[in-house]
Design a protein around this motif. Structure first.
Motif, PDB file in Angstrom:
ATOM      1  N   GLY A  91      -0.123  -1.110 -14.683  1.00  0.00           N
ATOM      2  CA  GLY A  91      -0.705  -2.435 -14.819  1.00  0.00           C
ATOM      3  C   GLY A  91      -1.688  -2.743 -13.706  1.00  0.00           C
ATOM      4  O   GLY A  91      -2.638  -2.005 -13.469  1.00  0.00           O
ATOM      5  N   SER A  92      -1.440  -3.843 -13.008  1.00  0.00           N
ATOM      6  CA  SER A  92      -2.325  -4.277 -11.924  1.00  0.00           C
ATOM      7  C   SER A  92      -1.926  -3.737 -10.555  1.00  0.00           C
ATOM      8  O   SER A  92      -2.527  -4.122  -9.545  1.00  0.00           O
ATOM      9  N   PHE A  93      -0.922  -2.845 -10.499  1.00  0.00           N
ATOM     10  CA  PHE A  93      -0.372  -2.425  -9.218  1.00  0.00           C
ATOM     11  C   PHE A  93      -0.457  -0.913  -9.041  1.00  0.00           C
ATOM     12  O   PHE A  93      -0.324  -0.149 -10.007  1.00  0.00           O
ATOM     13  N   ILE A  94      -0.666  -0.510  -7.786  1.00  0.00           N
ATOM     14  CA  ILE A  94      -0.560   0.903  -7.436  1.00  0.00           C
ATOM     15  C   ILE A  94       0.333   1.034  -6.203  1.00  0.00           C
ATOM     16  O   ILE A  94       0.470   0.102  -5.407  1.00  0.00           O
ATOM     17  N   ARG A  95       0.964   2.196  -6.086  1.00  0.00           N
ATOM     18  CA  ARG A  95       1.817   2.482  -4.938  1.00  0.00           C
ATOM     19  C   ARG A  95       1.265   3.702  -4.226  1.00  0.00           C
ATOM     20  O   ARG A  95       0.908   4.697  -4.866  1.00  0.00           O
ATOM     21  N   ASP A  96       1.201   3.636  -2.894  1.00  0.00           N
ATOM     22  CA  ASP A  96       0.725   4.799  -2.150  1.00  0.00           C
ATOM     23  C   ASP A  96       1.894   5.720  -1.806  1.00  0.00           C
ATOM     24  O   ASP A  96       3.064   5.449  -2.138  1.00  0.00           O
ATOM     25  N   LEU A  97       1.592   6.827  -1.172  1.00  0.00           N
ATOM     26  CA  LEU A  97       2.605   7.834  -0.869  1.00  0.00           C
ATOM     27  C   LEU A  97       3.668   7.334   0.103  1.00  0.00           C
ATOM     28  O   LEU A  97       4.738   7.940   0.209  1.00  0.00           O
ATOM     29  N   ASP A  98       3.357   6.245   0.802  1.00  0.00           N
ATOM     30  CA  ASP A  98       4.304   5.718   1.789  1.00  0.00           C
ATOM     31  C   ASP A  98       5.109   4.538   1.244  1.00  0.00           C
ATOM     32  O   ASP A  98       5.835   3.887   1.999  1.00  0.00           O
ATOM     33  N   GLY A  99       4.983   4.273  -0.052  1.00  0.00           N
ATOM     34  CA  GLY A  99       5.781   3.217  -0.666  1.00  0.00           C
ATOM     35  C   GLY A  99       5.159   1.841  -0.627  1.00  0.00           C
ATOM     36  O   GLY A  99       5.755   0.880  -1.116  1.00  0.00           O
ATOM     37  N   ASN A 100       3.949   1.708  -0.068  1.00  0.00           N
ATOM     38  CA  ASN A 100       3.268   0.419  -0.065  1.00  0.00           C
ATOM     39  C   ASN A 100       2.715   0.131  -1.464  1.00  0.00           C
ATOM     40  O   ASN A 100       2.207   1.032  -2.142  1.00  0.00           O
ATOM     41  N   VAL A 101       2.802  -1.120  -1.875  1.00  0.00           N
ATOM     42  CA  VAL A 101       2.347  -1.517  -3.212  1.00  0.00           C
ATOM     43  C   VAL A 101       1.194  -2.505  -3.067  1.00  0.00           C
ATOM     44  O   VAL A 101       1.267  -3.458  -2.287  1.00  0.00           O
ATOM     45  N   PHE A 102       0.143  -2.263  -3.835  1.00  0.00           N
ATOM     46  CA  PHE A 102      -1.076  -3.063  -3.758  1.00  0.00           C
ATOM     47  C   PHE A 102      -1.442  -3.610  -5.138  1.00  0.00           C
ATOM     48  O   PHE A 102      -1.253  -2.943  -6.157  1.00  0.00           O
ATOM     49  N   ILE A 103      -2.001  -4.822  -5.152  1.00  0.00           N
ATOM     50  CA  ILE A 103      -2.701  -5.307  -6.341  1.00  0.00           C
ATOM     51  C   ILE A 103      -4.044  -4.596  -6.388  1.00  0.00           C
ATOM     52  O   ILE A 103      -4.796  -4.602  -5.406  1.00  0.00           O
ATOM     53  N   ASP A 104      -4.353  -3.993  -7.514  1.00  0.00           N
ATOM     54  CA  ASP A 104      -5.585  -3.228  -7.639  1.00  0.00           C
ATOM     55  C   ASP A 104      -6.639  -4.040  -8.369  1.00  0.00           C
ATOM     56  O   ASP A 104      -6.619  -4.160  -9.596  1.00  0.00           O
ATOM     57  N   PHE A 105      -7.581  -4.609  -7.604  1.00  0.00           N
ATOM     58  CA  PHE A 105      -8.713  -5.320  -8.199  1.00  0.00           C
ATOM     59  C   PHE A 105      -9.990  -4.499  -8.063  1.00  0.00           C
ATOM     60  O   PHE A 105     -11.090  -5.031  -7.976  1.00  0.00           O
ATOM     61  N   LEU A 106      -9.796  -3.172  -8.067  1.00  0.00           N
ATOM     62  CA  LEU A 106     -10.904  -2.222  -8.168  1.00  0.00           C
ATOM     63  C   LEU A 106     -10.851  -1.528  -9.532  1.00  0.00           C
ATOM     64  O   LEU A 106     -11.877  -1.287 -10.159  1.00  0.00           O
ATOM     65  N   THR A 107      -9.643  -1.222  -9.984  1.00  0.00           N
ATOM     66  CA  THR A 107      -9.356  -0.657 -11.316  1.00  0.00           C
ATOM     67  C   THR A 107     -10.295   0.484 -11.696  1.00  0.00           C
ATOM     68  O   THR A 107     -10.891   0.483 -12.767  1.00  0.00           O
ATOM     69  N   GLY A 108     -10.392   1.463 -10.795  1.00  0.00           N
ATOM     70  CA  GLY A 108     -11.236   2.615 -11.108  1.00  0.00           C
ATOM     71  C   GLY A 108     -12.683   2.232 -11.276  1.00  0.00           C
ATOM     72  O   GLY A 108     -13.392   2.790 -12.126  1.00  0.00           O
TER      73      GLY A 108
END
Length: 458
Positions: free
Chosen positions: A54-71
């Motif tokens: 959906g609107s979220f991505i998780r990095d390798l360290d477990g941090n979660v971000f709202i993605d308002f770049l969407t590729g």
């Protein structure tokens, strides 16, 4: 990796510690040793991505971000939309690559795309699939118009961006990109765009009357204007990479009237604005015009599987067989996902959501409009930009924009930069983003910009 939640159930961002985290830093360092110096996003957004939904991505360290770049606007329905994943997965076991042979998946996709056009336009449009990127489609549009008209020159607009291939780069306004590459495609003429807050003719908005287009009108109709009748005029309704500059309606309509009067094909680049990004399927619909050529790519599959095409008036279809090809023009996974994306967009009134959420963004960002370093907040649908500039002299505040982007990332929000000197903070949310996520993201961004208020220099 710390899996605090199932990524598909996440509703808020959370970032622990500094960025990049240790696992991301390891991968970023390896990338730096192995990959081209031309890489861009990891330099400003130092994370290594593990998973997304959906609107979220998780990095390798477990941090979660709202993605308002969407590729860069590719993921119109967010990351890994389950229905689109199913459609692509089902197609995977049937056929993946079909060149330009007709297939059920391609036929359904083509029918779905044409169905999104107004009937009078749909009835005379042909479709050509080309290479998988927007720049490939730009190249195809140029070849089509040059072949059909027998002419060679092209008119483009200052601030526009049409891609990084040799021809597409020649049409783009970004000078730094072109300087290291001598002998670009000849015959390109740049004219002012209706960037009213930084008027290219240095006029007051009160005395504008869209004089920028008057310059184009006079030049193309002047017997001594120096420009031969061009093969095409290429135009973005909203200059995305140029800083989310929304064209004035009068500007677009006068360009259309001029090109029609002089029998010049008008090419609209909808690579970023297309597929619902601005609240209509294509942005040109909001301007009351009908173009001769439509370029589309980014969000056609809805899930990031690449495909590109041009739609064009049948009178331009003078190509001989094989005049323009592309090995990967038959991406069946993209066709299957793209047809399903349109079904979902209709079923769930996604275009209505774009308009409602766009109004919500505009209201929430009102909080920063009076910030001394905010020159302008502008957008259309779910394509928004906040231009930052020095209040003393109007110079682009590039360093400040970079600081806003970095601080937002540390608060769990991924945003892009663009415009002159990267002074515009850009938002490209998924088109099905929820009101709750918009609230959270805009709250982060407003707080970050307010934190930067004490700055006295760029």
């Amino acid at each position: 990796m710390r899996l605090l939640d199932d990524i598909a159930t996440v509703t808020r961002p959370h970032v622990d510690g500094g960025l990049p985290g240790p696992r991301s830093a390891e991968l970023l360092a390896r990338q730096g040793r192995r990959e081209s110096n031309a890489r861009v996003y990891p330099r400003h957004l130092p994370i290594a991505i593990a998973e997304a939904s959906g609107s979220f991505i998780r990095d390798l360290d477990g941090n979660v971000f709202i993605d308002f770049l969407t590729g860069a606007g590719v993921l119109s329905l967010g990351h890994n939309h389950p229905a689109l994943v199913r459609a692509a997965t089902n197609q995977l076991s049937q056929l993946t690559h079909g060149l330009d042979f007709p297939t059920p998946a391609k036929d359904a996709f083509t029918e779905a795309q044409l169905s999104m056009l107004a009937p009078e336009l749909r009835s005379r449009m042909k479709v050509h699939f080309c290479g998988p990127t927007g720049a490939n489609a730009v190249d195809a549009a140029l070849k089509l118009c040059k072949t059909a008209t027998g002419r060679g020159d092209v008119v483009s607009f200052q601030g526009g961006f049409h891609g990084s291939t040799h021809a597409a780069m020649a049409l783009s306004g970004l000078v730094a990109q072109k300087e290291p590459v001598p002998n670009g495609m000849p015959g390109v003429h740049f004219f002012p765009y209706s960037y009213c807050s930084r008027c290219p003719l240095d006029l007051s908005p009160d005395t504008c009357a869209t004089n920028c287009v008057s310059y184009l009108e006079r030049s193309l109709q002047d017997s001594h204007g120096g420009i031969p009748l061009p093969a095409a005029v290429i135009l973005e309704m909203v200059q995305g990479e140029g800083g989310v500059v929304v064209a004035r309606g009068s500007f677009v309509r006068r360009v259309r009237a001029l090109t029609r009067a002089l029998d010049i094909p008008l090419v609209v680049d909808e690579v970023q604005t297309g597929c619902g990004r601005t609240g209509t399927w294509f942005a040109f619909e909001q301007y009351g015009i009908e173009p001769d050529v439509i370029i589309a790519s980014k969000a056609l599959s809805g899930v990031g599987v690449p495909i590109a095409f041009i739609m064009y008036d049948e009178r331009l279809d003078t190509w001989a067989p094989g005049a323009h090809t592309g090995t990967f023009r038959g991406n069946q996974l993209a066709f299957a996902a793209g047809a399903e994306a349109i079904r979902i967009i209709r079923r769930d009134d996604v275009l209505g959501n774009v308009r409602r959420r766009g109004e919500q963004v505009g209201c929430l960002l009102t909080a920063v409009r009076n910030h001394p370093w905010v020159r302008e907040v502008r957008g259309l649908g779910l394509m928004w930009g906040i231009e930052l500039a020095d209040p003393r002299d109007g110079r682009p505040a590039s360093a400040l924009a970079g600081e806003v982007q970095a601080r937002a990332l540390r608060q769990g929000l991924i945003v892009e930069l663009g415009g002159r000197n990267d002074c515009v903070v850009r938002l490209l949310p998924p088109l099905n983003v929820t009101a709750e996520v918009i609230d959270i993201a805009c709250s982060i961004l407003v707080d970050v910009i307010e934190e930067c208020r004490p700055r006295t220099g760029t």
